[in-house]
Every structure is written in C-alpha cells, then in structure tokens.
Design a protein around this motif. Structure first.
Motif, PDB file in Angstrom:
ATOM      1  N   HIS A  13      64.606  73.938 -32.476  1.00 32.05           N
ATOM      2  CA  HIS A  13      65.689  73.478 -33.349  1.00 32.05           C
ATOM      3  C   HIS A  13      65.329  72.138 -33.985  1.00 32.05           C
ATOM      4  O   HIS A  13      66.154  71.254 -34.121  1.00 32.05           O
ATOM      5  N   ILE A  41      72.677  72.323 -31.180  1.00 29.07           N
ATOM      6  CA  ILE A  41      72.880  73.663 -31.735  1.00 29.07           C
ATOM      7  C   ILE A  41      74.377  73.936 -31.804  1.00 29.07           C
ATOM      8  O   ILE A  41      75.113  73.664 -30.866  1.00 29.07           O
ATOM      9  N   THR A  42      74.829  74.470 -32.921  1.00 29.34           N
ATOM     10  CA  THR A  42      76.257  74.745 -33.062  1.00 29.34           C
ATOM     11  C   THR A  42      76.565  76.217 -33.296  1.00 29.34           C
ATOM     12  O   THR A  42      77.714  76.630 -33.192  1.00 29.34           O
ATOM     13  N   LYS A  43      75.557  77.011 -33.625  1.00 32.02           N
ATOM     14  CA  LYS A  43      75.799  78.422 -33.930  1.00 32.02           C
ATOM     15  C   LYS A  43      75.390  79.292 -32.748  1.00 32.02           C
ATOM     16  O   LYS A  43      74.209  79.418 -32.441  1.00 32.02           O
ATOM     17  N   TRP A  44      76.377  79.864 -32.067  1.00 30.47           N
ATOM     18  CA  TRP A  44      76.140  80.767 -30.955  1.00 30.47           C
ATOM     19  C   TRP A  44      77.291  81.737 -30.868  1.00 30.47           C
ATOM     20  O   TRP A  44      78.306  81.575 -31.533  1.00 30.47           O
ATOM     21  N   GLU A  45      77.115  82.773 -30.075  1.00 25.75           N
ATOM     22  CA  GLU A  45      78.170  83.779 -29.921  1.00 25.75           C
ATOM     23  C   GLU A  45      78.455  83.997 -28.433  1.00 25.75           C
ATOM     24  O   GLU A  45      77.669  83.583 -27.584  1.00 25.75           O
ATOM     25  N   ILE A  65      72.419  82.455 -28.101  1.00 21.21           N
ATOM     26  CA  ILE A  65      71.875  81.902 -29.346  1.00 21.21           C
ATOM     27  C   ILE A  65      70.872  82.914 -29.885  1.00 21.21           C
ATOM     28  O   ILE A  65      69.950  83.305 -29.183  1.00 21.21           O
ATOM     29  N   ARG A  66      71.046  83.320 -31.109  1.00 20.34           N
ATOM     30  CA  ARG A  66      70.111  84.261 -31.732  1.00 20.34           C
ATOM     31  C   ARG A  66      69.269  83.528 -32.778  1.00 20.34           C
ATOM     32  O   ARG A  66      69.709  82.562 -33.382  1.00 20.34           O
ATOM     33  N   SER A  80      65.863  84.699 -28.840  1.00 15.01           N
ATOM     34  CA  SER A  80      67.280  84.617 -28.485  1.00 15.01           C
ATOM     35  C   SER A  80      67.329  84.040 -27.084  1.00 15.01           C
ATOM     36  O   SER A  80      66.472  84.337 -26.252  1.00 15.01           O
TER      37      SER A  80
END
Length: 94
Positions: A13, A41-45, A65-66, A80
């Motif tokens: 990152h 990191i801010t984008k995860w599911e 995290i992808r 991922s």
C-alpha cells in the motif's frame, strides 16, 4: 536475502515494510489490526469465513482486503488478505 532469515524488505500500500516474512505455504494472507492501521488502508469488505489458526483458535477476521499491491524484491504482486481483530501470540506482525 539471507537464506537463514526468510525476511526481506517489501512495500505494501505504498509503505515500506522492513521485515516481510516470505512463506509460500499459507492458505490465506493475514494482516493484523496494528499493521492494517499503520498502512492506512480504508477499502475492505466483511469477511464471510472463519479461520482456524495453527494454535487451534478459531477466529473471525474483521475484514477482507482485495487487490492489495505488494512489492517484494522488485516484483509486484496483487493479493487478498484478511485482517485479524486481535494479535496472535508468537506471530509476526504481517
């Protein structure tokens, strides 16, 4: 790389990681919460599965995290990784 020490510098990152452990055998890539926070990191599911750790714990990761870009030895990889909600004793930070 020192063959007796399987760690080398990497970049995840956009940030330098001084000691990245090289392990070709894990079933899933794991980042602990401390490392996740440092990387920004801010984008995860949400993570749809549980993990059974080698120390026999079952843990539910807080996120998945992808497409995380990882640079190691001048080569770029996309992976991922799951984020663990707590530190695992005797584990490396990444």
């Amino acid at each position: 790389m020192d063959e007796r020490n399987p760690s080398i510098k990497g970049k995840i990152h956009g940030q330098e990681i001084d000691e990245t452990i090289v392990d070709g055998g894990p079933g899933v890539d794991v980042i602990n919460k401390t490392t996740y926070d440092k990387l920004g990191i801010t984008k995860w599911e949400a993570c749809p599965f549980w993990l059974r750790m080698a120390i026999t714990w079952s843990v539910h990761p807080i996120g998945l995290i992808r497409n995380l870009e990882f640079i190691l030895g001048g080569h770029t990889f996309t992976l991922s990784a799951v984020i663990l909600c707590r530190e695992v004793p005797n584990a490396y930070p990444l």
